[in-house]
Design a protein around this motif. Structure first.
Motif, mmCIF file in Angstrom:
data_model
loop_
_atom_site.group_PDB
_atom_site.id
_atom_site.type_symbol
_atom_site.label_atom_id
_atom_site.label_comp_id
_atom_site.label_asym_id
_atom_site.label_seq_id
_atom_site.Cartn_x
_atom_site.Cartn_y
_atom_site.Cartn_z
ATOM 1 N N SER A 132 26.079 44.667 47.511
ATOM 2 C CA SER A 132 25.328 43.406 47.523
ATOM 3 C C SER A 132 26.024 42.450 46.553
ATOM 4 O O SER A 132 26.215 42.780 45.389
ATOM 5 C CB SER A 132 23.884 43.641 47.091
ATOM 6 O OG SER A 132 23.812 44.192 45.787
ATOM 7 N N PRO A 133 26.418 41.279 47.015
ATOM 8 C CA PRO A 133 27.131 40.342 46.145
ATOM 9 C C PRO A 133 26.219 39.739 45.084
ATOM 10 O O PRO A 133 25.024 39.563 45.318
ATOM 11 C CB PRO A 133 27.614 39.255 47.121
ATOM 12 C CG PRO A 133 26.653 39.311 48.241
ATOM 13 C CD PRO A 133 26.223 40.740 48.369
ATOM 14 N N LYS A 178 34.220 44.856 51.110
ATOM 15 C CA LYS A 178 32.997 45.662 50.962
ATOM 16 C C LYS A 178 31.750 44.870 51.339
ATOM 17 O O LYS A 178 30.802 45.418 51.904
ATOM 18 C CB LYS A 178 32.889 46.173 49.525
ATOM 19 C CG LYS A 178 33.916 47.257 49.192
ATOM 20 C CD LYS A 178 33.823 47.688 47.738
ATOM 21 C CE LYS A 178 34.869 48.755 47.424
ATOM 22 N NZ LYS A 178 34.838 49.149 45.994
ATOM 23 N N ILE A 179 31.764 43.560 51.028
ATOM 24 C CA ILE A 179 30.628 42.703 51.409
ATOM 25 C C ILE A 179 30.531 42.632 52.927
ATOM 26 O O ILE A 179 29.449 42.735 53.502
ATOM 27 C CB ILE A 179 30.778 41.288 50.799
ATOM 28 C CG1 ILE A 179 30.588 41.336 49.278
ATOM 29 C CG2 ILE A 179 29.761 40.324 51.415
ATOM 30 C CD1 ILE A 179 30.975 40.053 48.565
ATOM 31 N N GLU A 180 31.695 42.479 53.576
ATOM 32 C CA GLU A 180 31.729 42.411 55.046
ATOM 33 C C GLU A 180 31.155 43.673 55.676
ATOM 34 O O GLU A 180 30.477 43.618 56.706
ATOM 35 C CB GLU A 180 33.162 42.220 55.535
ATOM 36 C CG GLU A 180 33.666 40.793 55.463
ATOM 37 C CD GLU A 180 34.999 40.656 56.164
ATOM 38 O OE1 GLU A 180 35.372 41.575 56.939
ATOM 39 O OE2 GLU A 180 35.672 39.642 55.952
ATOM 40 N N GLN A 192 36.460 43.254 47.245
ATOM 41 C CA GLN A 192 35.032 42.949 47.198
ATOM 42 C C GLN A 192 34.578 42.262 48.484
ATOM 43 O O GLN A 192 33.512 42.569 49.026
ATOM 44 C CB GLN A 192 34.711 42.054 45.995
ATOM 45 C CG GLN A 192 34.565 42.815 44.686
ATOM 46 C CD GLN A 192 34.160 41.881 43.556
ATOM 47 O OE1 GLN A 192 34.940 41.042 43.113
ATOM 48 N NE2 GLN A 192 32.928 42.023 43.094
ATOM 49 N N ILE A 193 35.396 41.333 48.960
ATOM 50 C CA ILE A 193 35.064 40.653 50.223
ATOM 51 C C ILE A 193 34.980 41.679 51.342
ATOM 52 O O ILE A 193 34.077 41.631 52.183
ATOM 53 C CB ILE A 193 36.113 39.578 50.570
ATOM 54 C CG1 ILE A 193 36.073 38.429 49.558
ATOM 55 C CG2 ILE A 193 35.891 39.038 51.988
ATOM 56 C CD1 ILE A 193 34.805 37.609 49.562
ATOM 57 N N PHE A 203 21.944 43.646 54.197
ATOM 58 C CA PHE A 203 23.285 43.370 53.687
ATOM 59 C C PHE A 203 24.354 43.609 54.747
ATOM 60 O O PHE A 203 25.392 42.959 54.752
ATOM 61 C CB PHE A 203 23.563 44.208 52.426
ATOM 62 C CG PHE A 203 22.815 43.693 51.237
ATOM 63 C CD1 PHE A 203 23.113 42.452 50.694
ATOM 64 C CD2 PHE A 203 21.790 44.434 50.674
ATOM 65 C CE1 PHE A 203 22.422 41.959 49.613
ATOM 66 C CE2 PHE A 203 21.092 43.948 49.593
ATOM 67 C CZ PHE A 203 21.397 42.705 49.054
ATOM 68 N N THR A 238 28.455 34.824 43.260
ATOM 69 C CA THR A 238 29.520 35.126 44.223
ATOM 70 C C THR A 238 29.121 34.638 45.615
ATOM 71 O O THR A 238 29.923 34.019 46.327
ATOM 72 C CB THR A 238 29.806 36.646 44.265
ATOM 73 O OG1 THR A 238 30.169 37.087 42.963
ATOM 74 C CG2 THR A 238 30.931 36.959 45.239
ATOM 75 N N LEU A 239 27.872 34.908 45.992
ATOM 76 C CA LEU A 239 27.390 34.496 47.308
ATOM 77 C C LEU A 239 27.389 32.969 47.429
ATOM 78 O O LEU A 239 27.763 32.424 48.473
ATOM 79 C CB LEU A 239 25.977 35.046 47.540
ATOM 80 C CG LEU A 239 25.398 34.846 48.945
ATOM 81 C CD1 LEU A 239 26.266 35.529 49.997
ATOM 82 C CD2 LEU A 239 23.973 35.366 49.013
ATOM 83 N N GLY A 250 27.025 40.815 55.879
ATOM 84 C CA GLY A 250 28.452 41.087 55.993
ATOM 85 C C GLY A 250 28.996 40.739 57.359
ATOM 86 O O GLY A 250 30.077 40.139 57.479
#
Length: 303
Positions: A46-47, A39-41, A36-37, A6, A51-52, A10
């Motif tokens: 985990s999206p 945190k994904i980065e 959220q973006i 992950f 969303t992914l 990101g």
């Protein structure tokens, strides 16, 4: 799935955002929150799959690319390494194939089952061409086919079947080769998921050559036409020159020298464009041969 995967996802998304010169807020709009973006980065969350998918579509990226990054550590390294092995296989540099495969087999990134199958597949190839041991090579390729956990056959499975057919042909076991290629074609057509169309083009080309060797001209021509039509329908030049050459050869050998020469000239044009000197020379030699035969036929008709 582990944290590393992950984090890689990101970092990849972040890199694309920077290249596209957009903000996290612009990417998040209509998908999720900006936080959220963020945190994904950072690989902190985990999206969700939806969303992914939405992120991938907005960025213009094939979703499978992101899924592979999540699924496989060092995805870029694996992909580049496989491409390099395939490149040297295509060039018939089997010593380099062996060298690369020996290195990659020990690499942690190639411990997944799909990568183990890839290694086993290319071992079978270099065993045949370097050691001239068809039994050992075919045994290794059958072993590779059994290295899988999917119910359906994958692209890689069908390419292994193609390699089996090629080796059987090299050993002049034409009937067995024909059966191997037919089996691979049927599995490709029965697949419930989209596959790389160039694999089917390759199978048609190899099957046509087998029919030609068996002196089954009608079947050879039919399969060659299928390959040509498939390539044109998909706007692909992959093996198109070779298929046109094959069609010219079949037509000329069955008495239609004029049409055969037309297709050989088309093949020659493609080989010229792509600077394929080897096949260009072979094609031009055939053109000269059939021109001579055509001339002799005309002389015989006069007398």
């Amino acid at each position: 799935m582990n944290e590393f995967n992950f984090k890689s996802l990101g970092e990849t998304i972040r890199s694309i955002i920077v290249k596209l010169e957009i903000t996290q807020k612009e990417l998040a709009d209509g998908i999720c929150s900006q936080s959220q973006i963020s945190k994904i980065e950072k690989g902190e969350i985990s999206p969700y799959i939806d969303t992914l998918l939405k992120i991938a579509l907005k960025l213009g990226i094939n979703p499978n690319y992101f899924i592979n990054i999540i699924k496989k550590e060092q995805y870029e390294f694996i992909t580049n390494s496989k491409n390099k092995v395939r490149e040297y296989t295509k060039k018939k540099d089997y010593l380099e194939v062996k060298r690369l495969v020996t290195i990659l087999e020990k690499h942690q990134a190639f411990k997944n089952l799909e990568e183990k199958q890839f290694i086993c597949w290319h071992k079978g190839i270099y065993l045949y061409y370097l050691e001239k041991d068809s039994s050992k090579a075919l045994e290794k390729l059958e072993e590779a086919l059994n290295l899988k956990n999917s119910i359906q056959a994958t692209d890689q499975d069908i390419q292994i079947m193609n390699s089996i057919g090629i080796i059987l042909g090299e050993e002049n076991q034409w009937e067995q080769a024909k059966m191997a290629f037919f089996h691979a074609v049927q599995i490709f057509k029965d697949s419930l998921s989209p596959m790389d169309i160039t694999i089917l083009v390759k199978l048609y080309y190899n099957l046509s050559k087998v029919f030609y060797k068996l002196q089954q001209s009608k079947e050879a021509l039919e399969i060659t036409n299928k390959g040509i039509e498939l390539a044109i329908e998909n706007e692909s030049n992959y093996l198109l020159g070779e298929l046109l050459y094959q069609k010219g050869l079949i037509l000329a050998d069955t008495g239609d020298i004029s049409k055969g020469l037309d297709y050989l000239h088309q093949a020659s044009s493609i080989f010229t464009i792509y600077k394929n000197e080897k096949y260009l020379n072979i094609t031009q030699d055939k053109i000269l041969l059939y021109r001579k035969d055509s001339y002799l036929q005309k002389v015989e008709n006069i007398y």
